[in-house]
Design an enzyme around this catalytic site. Structure first.
Site, PDB file in Angstrom:
ATOM      1  CD  GLU A   1       0.241  15.967   7.481  1.00  0.00           C
ATOM      2  OE1 GLU A   1      -0.534  16.974   7.875  1.00  0.00           O
ATOM      3  OE2 GLU A   1      -0.330  15.004   7.177  1.00  0.00           O
TER       4      GLU A   1
ATOM      5  CE  LYS B   1      -4.112  -1.906   0.462  1.00  0.00           C
ATOM      6  NZ  LYS B   1      -4.848  -2.125  -0.567  1.00  0.00           N
ATOM      7  NE  ARG B   2       1.854   4.805  -4.019  1.00  0.00           N
ATOM      8  CZ  ARG B   2       1.817   5.996  -4.327  1.00  0.00           C
ATOM      9  NH1 ARG B   2       2.879   6.373  -5.256  1.00  0.00           N
ATOM     10  NH2 ARG B   2       0.783   6.698  -4.451  1.00  0.00           N
TER      11      ARG B   2
ATOM     12  N   GLY C   1       0.580  12.673   4.117  1.00  0.00           N
ATOM     13  CA  GLY C   1       0.787  12.557   5.408  1.00  0.00           C
ATOM     14  C   GLY C   1       2.208  11.864   5.610  1.00  0.00           C
TER      15      GLY C   1
ATOM     16  CD  GLU D   1      -2.589  16.759   1.434  1.00  0.00           C
ATOM     17  OE1 GLU D   1      -1.935  15.846   2.618  1.00  0.00           O
ATOM     18  OE2 GLU D   1      -1.755  17.303   0.605  1.00  0.00           O
TER      19      GLU D   1
END
Length: 260
Positions: free
Chosen positions: A115, A24-25, A112, A135
């Protein structure tokens, strides 16, 4: 926990924490966050420095959009009470916890994932890295602390451009914008991060804590308040190890190391 989505290994004084959803990377969902919390807390107890990296071909492609869609469509039952955002809590454990962290980045460092990377204190990337904040194209907004951490690293102009246009930064551009400090050939980021972490682990723990906890707080203060907090820190009791290291330097037993 049924599946190991975050791996943990202690290598001497360094804790190695790996995101482990390569298929899922390394997309981040609540299970990853829960396991990451446990790993970071364990590292704070056992290690002097931590390294965060991704298994497989990417560091992290960011938020698990399937989980986000479930929340957006009301398929996920919201909690009865508001609590602190789980990502904020865990990323703050990294950014302002008891030990420093080095991020080893390769492949996608997106949303994310970026982040999370900017919660680390030192970031190493290889030439396969690319950085993005998609986003704006997903109809969502940053929610893992990016408004604070990413913006303070790259500035508003760069962050707004990345979000509005979907622009991806290359590894070289990421270094220019201070997302990464060290750039390695492809496949070299983790080894370099481990090398740096081992060096950081040799510092006096109290000094590492001041660098990772006091320094960013001073950045949030006014000029006068910042100087006052620095003064208060400089007059706090020092550890016996600090005195021993100062004495060693005065005695000529410790030398400054010149850059390679």
């Amino acid at each position: 926990m049924s599946e190991t989505q975050v791996t943990y290994e202690l290598d001497g004084a360094v804790a190695l924490i790996g995101l482990n959803r390569p298929e899922k990377r390394n997309a981040i969902n609540e299970e990853v966050i829960a396991q990451l919390r446990d790993a970071v807390n364990r590292a704070g107890d056992e290690a002097m420095c931590g390294v965060i990296y991704g298994h497989g071909g990417n560091f992290s492609a960011g938020l698990d959009l399937r989980e986000a869609l479930s929340r957006a469509t009301g398929q996920t039952v919201p909690p009865k009470k508001r609590r602190r955002h789980s990502w904020h809590e865990v990323f703050d454990l990294i950014a302002r916890g008891p030990i420093p962290f080095v991020a080893a980045l390769h492949g996608a460092v997106v949303g994310g994932g970026l982040e999370l990377a900017t919660a680390a204190h030192v970031r190493v990337g290889d030439n396969s890295c690319f950085f993005g904040l998609p986003e704006g194209q997903r109809g969502i907004f940053v929610g893992g602390g990016g408004t604070v951490r990413i913006q303070r690293v790259v500035g508003y102009t760069v962050m707004a451009d990345m979000m509005l246009t979907g622009r991806l930064l290359t590894a070289e551009e990421g270094q220019r914008e201070h997302i990464i400090t060290y750039l390695t050939p492809i496949g070299g980021a983790l080894d370099k991060a481990r090398e740096i972490a081992a060096k950081i682990a040799q510092n006096v723990p109290d000094t590492n804590w001041r660098i990772t906890n006091l320094l960013p707080r001073v950045n949030d203060l006014s000029h006068e308040d910042g100087l006052f907090l620095e003064y208060m820190s400089s007059n706090m009791m020092r550890s016996p190890e600090t005195a021993a290291r100062l004495q060693s330097f005065v005695d000529g037993n410790a030398k400054l190391v010149k850059p390679e």
